[in-house]
Structures are given as structure tokens and as C-alpha cells.
Design an enzyme around this catalytic site. Sequence first.
Site, PDB file in Angstrom:
ATOM      1  N   GLU A 162       0.831  -1.210   0.000  1.00  0.00           N
ATOM      2  CA  GLU A 162       0.000   0.000   0.000  1.00  0.00           C
ATOM      3  C   GLU A 162       0.866   1.261   0.000  1.00  0.00           C
ATOM      4  O   GLU A 162       0.737   2.136   0.863  1.00  0.00           O
ATOM      5  CB  GLU A 162      -0.964  -0.002   1.183  1.00  0.00           C
ATOM      6  CG  GLU A 162      -1.993  -1.113   1.112  1.00  0.00           C
ATOM      7  CD  GLU A 162      -3.044  -1.045   2.208  1.00  0.00           C
ATOM      8  OE1 GLU A 162      -4.145  -1.583   2.018  1.00  0.00           O
ATOM      9  OE2 GLU A 162      -2.751  -0.449   3.275  1.00  0.00           O
ATOM     10  N   GLU A 319      -6.524  -7.286  -1.346  1.00  0.00           N
ATOM     11  CA  GLU A 319      -7.116  -7.210  -0.012  1.00  0.00           C
ATOM     12  C   GLU A 319      -8.540  -6.673  -0.093  1.00  0.00           C
ATOM     13  O   GLU A 319      -8.811  -5.733  -0.829  1.00  0.00           O
ATOM     14  CB  GLU A 319      -6.339  -6.243   0.903  1.00  0.00           C
ATOM     15  CG  GLU A 319      -4.980  -6.687   1.373  1.00  0.00           C
ATOM     16  CD  GLU A 319      -4.383  -5.660   2.338  1.00  0.00           C
ATOM     17  OE1 GLU A 319      -5.153  -4.904   2.976  1.00  0.00           O
ATOM     18  OE2 GLU A 319      -3.145  -5.590   2.427  1.00  0.00           O
TER      19      GLU A 319
END
Length: 681
Positions: A162, A319
Site C-alpha cells: 500500500e 485485499e
Amino acid sequence: MISTLLSRLRRGPDGAPAPRLAFGADYNPEQWPREVWEEDVRLMREAGVNVVSVGIFSWARLQPGPDAWDFGWLDDVMDLLHHNGVGVDLATATASPPPWLSAAHPEILPVTDRGETLWPGARQHWRPTSPVFREYALRLVRELATRYAGHPALVAWHVNNELGCHNVYDYSDDAARAFRVWLRGRYATLDALNHAWGTAFWSQRYSDWEQILPPRLAASHPNPTQQLDFKRFSSDALKDHLRAEREILRELTPDVPVTTNFMVMPGTKGMNYADWAAEVDFVANDHYVVPSPRDRDELSFSANLTSGIAGGRPWFLMEHSTSAVNWQPVNLAKKPGELARDSLTHVAHGADAVCFFQWRQSAAGAEKYHSAMVPHAGADSDLFRAVTALGDTLKTLAPVAGAEREPAEVGILFDWESWWASEQDSHPTSLLDYHREALDWYSALLTLGIRADVVPTGADLSRHRVVIAPVLHLVPAELAKDLTRYAEQGGHLVTTYFSGIVDENDHVWLGGYPGALRDLLGIRIEEFGPLAAGETVELDGAGTGGLWTDRISVTAPETEVLAHYRSGVQAGRPAVTRRPAGRGSAAYVSTRLGAEGLASLLPRLLEPAGVTSDLPAEARGRVEATVRRGPGGRFLFLVNRTDETVTVPGLTGEVLVGDAGEEGAVVLAGRGVAVLRTPTD
């Protein structure tokens, strides 16, 4: 290259091939004693898991000191997963520096625009431009790639994690130096920079590169082009780190695909993912639902945009959550059926992998209340049973793998630079929300049962009969030419308020708004008319507007007025216009109508293109339809947007998922999904 990842997934212990759609989660075995690992792989087999991301936050475990390494535990995990038929998307572990590194080198820590240091204790406490951090991070990457280059469990590399989630904007001295290098590359000369930044205003002219800083806390509004360039630079700095790690991985493991997990969501606008897409071998995304009246519309929008970023090719859902998260003010559990509906909506929009954060719910740490595939209650739980059922569904949908999104007749243009520029300070209103406006149009199309693609600037617009460009604020000359050409060659462009206003330097296109698009639209606006918070205006035949109005003058005789203002300062003046352009047209909507108002207006805007819904009337607004097409067939996904049972009649094809009704009907339970396959030529 996601096909490369899928092809590397090994057969299970029984010799049966793993499903072609990937299914799994982030796996953090370092949080658990070894006796739990055996149970983990047993449950993974039960659930149908065939891929996990490992090592994401394990730097401190892998390298407990500057010259100390501990790979033994990871060797065991890799071997255990391989022997149980689970492939590994191995992270480079650089997302969270270990305490010894930040203690020895506090100069790697990010600094806010106020000069405050962001200290260790959470994650992502590193500067994207720190040469010290880069040196240590790349050393770790090289050690990992060297050790696991030939390991049979390795199916992909997961760079960092991320990128930019918590450290996209750093205002440190390292960032200042890197910003100046970036600016030299963009402008070459100070004269060119001074022109682009409009430094004649407020006595800001620079006479030496060393005088230039990031837009730190200032006495008043920082230079707007400086702010915009710093946003561009910050996205590029993270992209540069991605490249640096990727190059080592490609050097040592050239046959293993490399990705990083994007975060295509409303709150993560600092990273220009459309620009990053070319840097990875396949696009991966993380997405979390933020509860709202349109939260599943937003999920669909973000999945759709991820597909647009991937060019319509399959991508990897790295995710999402099985149920509640831990970081919202109130963390709501998902309703029965939502785990599967959320997952399959992503598959409908091109995901060839469905993964969650995380495999086993943590017993300690900041995310211990974040749901997982195996919850605190263990395998004897409704949640794990839902996970296992999803695994079975994904096995059924194996033929979908590799299928691309079938282009829709309508495209919604999404532009990161317009997002950045339109929401800066010192504008006609601070209430403008670029993402919300784009989502309004998408929701309105869902309500009408019309498929649409969300595509980034630079996509092939000719694939769509209608292109909607909401709040396309920043329009360089070349983009204006492309949009004009699109309309003249038969496309139908729809744009909105605050579009076509500035060029790439955030300089206003002079001569009247909407500047770069004024001639194409056949209108001229002398002054904006933003509305106060809560203030609304009425339109004839197009509902109620808010946020914005424009004082429009029609400048081309062929421009048609589709709706007028009935109230407010602009009463009696045009509110919605359309001008024929070559074989196409260009329309303008001058106020925020919201999803409901746009659903009322859209049929008139779509009429010249002949775009209508493919769904039967009783399903429109209640069911979302999406199509993927590949060697295995044409796959129609039907997603029930409601909590009630919906019957969709008049369908043909093999029902892979869902309940077949009578005479070609499909019955969708509340929050249910159906998938039909028909042969392709």
C-alpha cells in the site's frame, strides 16, 4: 502477466489442479506459534485457498539487526505452503522499517508540512525520497530475491505494501532536494518554472533552484501550481521507489511477475495509479467498503476503475475484508451474503484473484478487531463457513479466469490531475468533491440498468459511444483536441461544471469558461455561480441542483438547451445544453444533480447515441450487469443490489452460479449473484 501467476500455482497434495481463479489472503505466521501453522494449512485446503501474501510486515523478524538475518522461519513457512499446494506472493517487507533502523537513522522519518516528525510506533514511517532508507530497503530486497529465487512456492513478488497509504506527502529536507531535481527534469530552466508557477504573483519569482521548497505551512495559501506539482512529484517519488525494488527483483527472478497493491478507493487520491499501471506486471488492488447509502455502488465503481487502470485485462484483488474493519468510527459487520457479493462484484469487473486481509484474525496489535478468513471464533463459525462457500464458488467460476471486460457503450472518464487540481484551496467553493460527482454519474447509470466503464484519461475513448467527463477541470490543449476529435468522429461527450477551466500548469484558459471546451460545447460562461451549503435550485425536467450553477450564454446557433433553471439567480437561463459536433455531440451539465437527478436526465443525454439498458425493466436499478469475455465463453454477471429477491427473465446461457427459474429466468436472492455463460464465436 496475471496468467503467469496463475500458471505457477502448484497442484495440491492429492495431485488435483488448483483453481484457476486465485483465492487467499495476507498470511502472517510470524504472529503465531508454529503449532498453529499446521492448522492454518489444513484450513486453507478446506477453504480452497491457493495463494497467500507472506512477509508484508516482517522486516524486524527477517533482519533483527543491521548485520543479522533470520530466514529460517520463512524457509519453513515457504516449504509448508508449497507442500500443501499454496503459492506465495512474497512481499519485500519494506513497508515498515524495524525499530533499530529508525533509532540509528531518524533521518528516514517523514515530516509534515508543519515540520512535525512522524515517529515509529505504527507503520510506513519512512520518507519515499530518503537515500538512507532506500539503501537499507534495497539491501533487504536483494537478500530476499537471492534466497527465494528458485523456491517452488514463489508465484509473484509483492513490492512494499500500500505504497503511500500513510506517507504519500513528506515535506522533509530530503523531499525538498528531490523535489528540486524533479522540477529541473520537468521545466529545465528557472524561467520556465517561474512562468508555469505564475511567480509574478505575490513576489514569488525564484532566482536559484535552492530557494524552492515543498509547499510547507505558509502564512497564506501556497502557490497553487507549486501545490499541484508537489502532488505530481509525491506520486512519482513513490513510483520511483516501486521501480527501484522491481528492478532488483527482475534482475534476480526475471520469470516471476512483480506487483504492488494499489488502493483504488475514495480516500486515497495521492497516488496516480493510472500512471503507475505500466510499472507492474499485473495490477493489484486493495478495497474496503466505507458504509454509506451507496457503499456497494462505490465498491463497483472502484472495481470498475481498477479494470480501467488495467486496460480491461484481468487484475488481482489483493485485499478486502470478510466482515468488519477496525479503522472506521463504527465498524459494522457485513450482512449475510455480502462477503460473497462483494467478492464476486470484483470478479465481475475483472479480478482473477480474490484475497482478504487477513487469513487468521490477530490476537494483538492495532488490527486485532479487523475481520479475517479465520475469525477469533475459529473455524467453527458462520464466517469461516461463508469463506469456504466462496472458495467453492470460485472453483465453479474457474473458466472465467483470463477473460477480459467486454467494453460498455458508456465510459466515465476519471482523471487524477483534475481530482487534485479541482479540490485545491482558493477556488469558487471548497465543497466540491470530484470523486462524489463521478460516483453520482455511475450510480445513475446503475439505476437505469446501463453498463458503463470507468476509464482513466489516455484510454481509447473510441470504444464508447458516450463518454462522460465529470469535473474535468484540468484540460491540456492536446486533451481538448482529443475530446473534440472524439465528438466530431461520432462520439457523444458529456461534461459538467468546473470543466475545461485550466491547463496543465493550472493556468486559466482565458476568454470565458469552460475555457478549453468552450467552442466544442458552444457556450460561454462569464462568472461561476457556486451555491451556499444546503442551497438548491430547481430545473425544468431535470430535478434539483446543488453546489454550483453557471450563467450560461449560448454562443453557437446549433446549441440546444435541454433544461433551464427555474429558480435561483440563474432562473430562466440554460442549465443543460447540447451542441452537435461533426457526427457526434457535446453536452454540458452546469449543476450537481446527484444520482437521482442524473438518472432522470441521462435518458435525454444518451438518446443521440441510442444507448439503452440490456436488462429487462423489472431488473433495472435492482441488478447490476457486467460482462467478461474470453476463451471460456461470454460471462454475464448479475449482482443483486438490494436485500430482496429479484427475478430476471428472458436470459439465455448456462447458469454457473445462481438459481435458474422458469423459461430463461434467473432468481437472485437478496444480496445474491448469478453468472451465466454463453459460447463466443
